[in-house]
Design a protein around this motif. Structure first.
Motif, mmCIF file in Angstrom:
data_model
loop_
_atom_site.group_PDB
_atom_site.id
_atom_site.type_symbol
_atom_site.label_atom_id
_atom_site.label_comp_id
_atom_site.label_asym_id
_atom_site.label_seq_id
_atom_site.Cartn_x
_atom_site.Cartn_y
_atom_site.Cartn_z
ATOM 1 N N TYR A 118 28.279 -19.962 36.048
ATOM 2 C CA TYR A 118 28.407 -21.415 36.083
ATOM 3 C C TYR A 118 29.821 -21.767 36.525
ATOM 4 O O TYR A 118 30.794 -21.225 35.995
ATOM 5 C CB TYR A 118 28.163 -22.038 34.702
ATOM 6 N N GLY A 122 22.059 -17.978 42.564
ATOM 7 C CA GLY A 122 21.230 -18.360 41.425
ATOM 8 C C GLY A 122 22.009 -19.024 40.305
ATOM 9 O O GLY A 122 21.415 -19.550 39.355
ATOM 10 N N ARG A 168 24.832 -21.873 38.694
ATOM 11 C CA ARG A 168 24.869 -23.326 38.774
ATOM 12 C C ARG A 168 26.280 -23.864 38.959
ATOM 13 O O ARG A 168 27.233 -23.350 38.372
ATOM 14 C CB ARG A 168 24.255 -23.948 37.509
ATOM 15 N N THR A 170 22.182 -25.431 42.404
ATOM 16 C CA THR A 170 22.020 -23.988 42.266
ATOM 17 C C THR A 170 22.533 -23.291 43.524
ATOM 18 O O THR A 170 22.186 -23.703 44.646
ATOM 19 C CB THR A 170 20.537 -23.619 42.056
#
Length: 270
Positions: free
Chosen positions: A113, A140, A142, A268
């Protein structure tokens, strides 16, 4: 097109702005924004999280409380020091370091993230910053952002600042990060499932005059702008800040309560 050299000059001036005043007295205003961002991003415990332009560490600390492995960076040393003190006070294991959002000192695909709340919007080179956010995020993973909008209270406050003390030539409006189309263009086809949500945080002050004086004393952009003005110009600047607060005020008891709009972006990495 603004040159790299010009952006570097703008960045140096911006760093002085955020080192002025006392942002620690302002930063608590964005605590609810940081908490909302970490909640809607649905952080996975154990994940690697990067908080870009961490300021005094709100997002980083919130992520650490969710049992993530967290790194926070900012290019203002005094803010990094404040974040470190806060983490120590809560006994949270967060790695804070002085670094530039436009040149992140991390390998490609390092984080699950990559987050920023009211941070990357104040960088000089917006596209370069967006590129870095994408680069350090794992496929994949965020990217989660929260930024003030142009039509919201802070966007209008920044317009008021610019009307009294013009920003450096070539500066990009920070509220570009609060516009869905612009953010989508900056992140480009390197992300998927991009989503946006406009929301507000309610801010309360004793009255509009208190708000103006508080921000003139402590908030870097207003503090530095006022320092460039003579006495009469500062008085006019303060008057306009009070008028802005009065216009936004929905309190009926003599205090100030205003809803400040911001944009949440979640995407994403492809």
């Amino acid at each position: 097109m603004t040159s790299t050299t010009a952006f570097d000059e703008i960045k140096a001036k911006q760093q002085k702005i955020w080192s002025s005043g006392d942002y620690g007295k302002i930063a608590w205003i964005t605590v609810p924004v940081a908490e909302t961002l970490t909640e809607v991003t649905e952080l996975r415990p154990g994940a690697r999280v990067l908080d870009v332009a961490t300021g005094t560490g709100h997002v980083a600390l919130s992520a650490a409380r969710r049992f993530c492995a967290v790194t926070g960076i900012d290019y203002v040393p005094v803010l990094v020091e404040a974040a470190q003190r806060r983490a120590a006070a809560e006994d949270l294991a967060v790695e804070f370091q002085e670094a530039d959002a436009e040149n992140l000192p991390f390998d490609d695909a390092s984080f699950d993230y990559t987050l920023s709340a009211i941070g990357v919007m104040f960088t000089a080179d917006h596209q370069r910053t967006a590129d870095e956010l994408v680069r350090v995020t794992k496929p994949g993973g965020r990217i989660g952002l929260a930024n003030w909008t142009a039509a919201g209270f802070v966007g209008r406050l920044l317009q008021t600042v610019a009307a009294h003390a013009a920003p450096p030539p070539g500066s990009l409006p920070p509220v570009r990060w609060g516009d869905e189309t612009t953010v989508a263009e900056m992140l480009g086809d390197r992300v998927s499932d991009i989503g946006f949500a406009r929301t507000t945080v309610t801010q309360r002050f004793p009255n509009a005059e208190f708000f103006a004086d508080f921000f003139l004393a402590h908030y870097g952009p207003t503090h530095m702008a006022a320092a460039r003005l003579d006495e009469d110009e500062r008085a006019a600047f303060r008057t306009d800040m009070i008028a802005l607060a009065d216009e936004a005020n929905r309190a009926t008891d003599g205090t100030l309560a205003a809803d400040w709009e911001y944009l949440i972006t979640i995407a994403t990495k492809s």
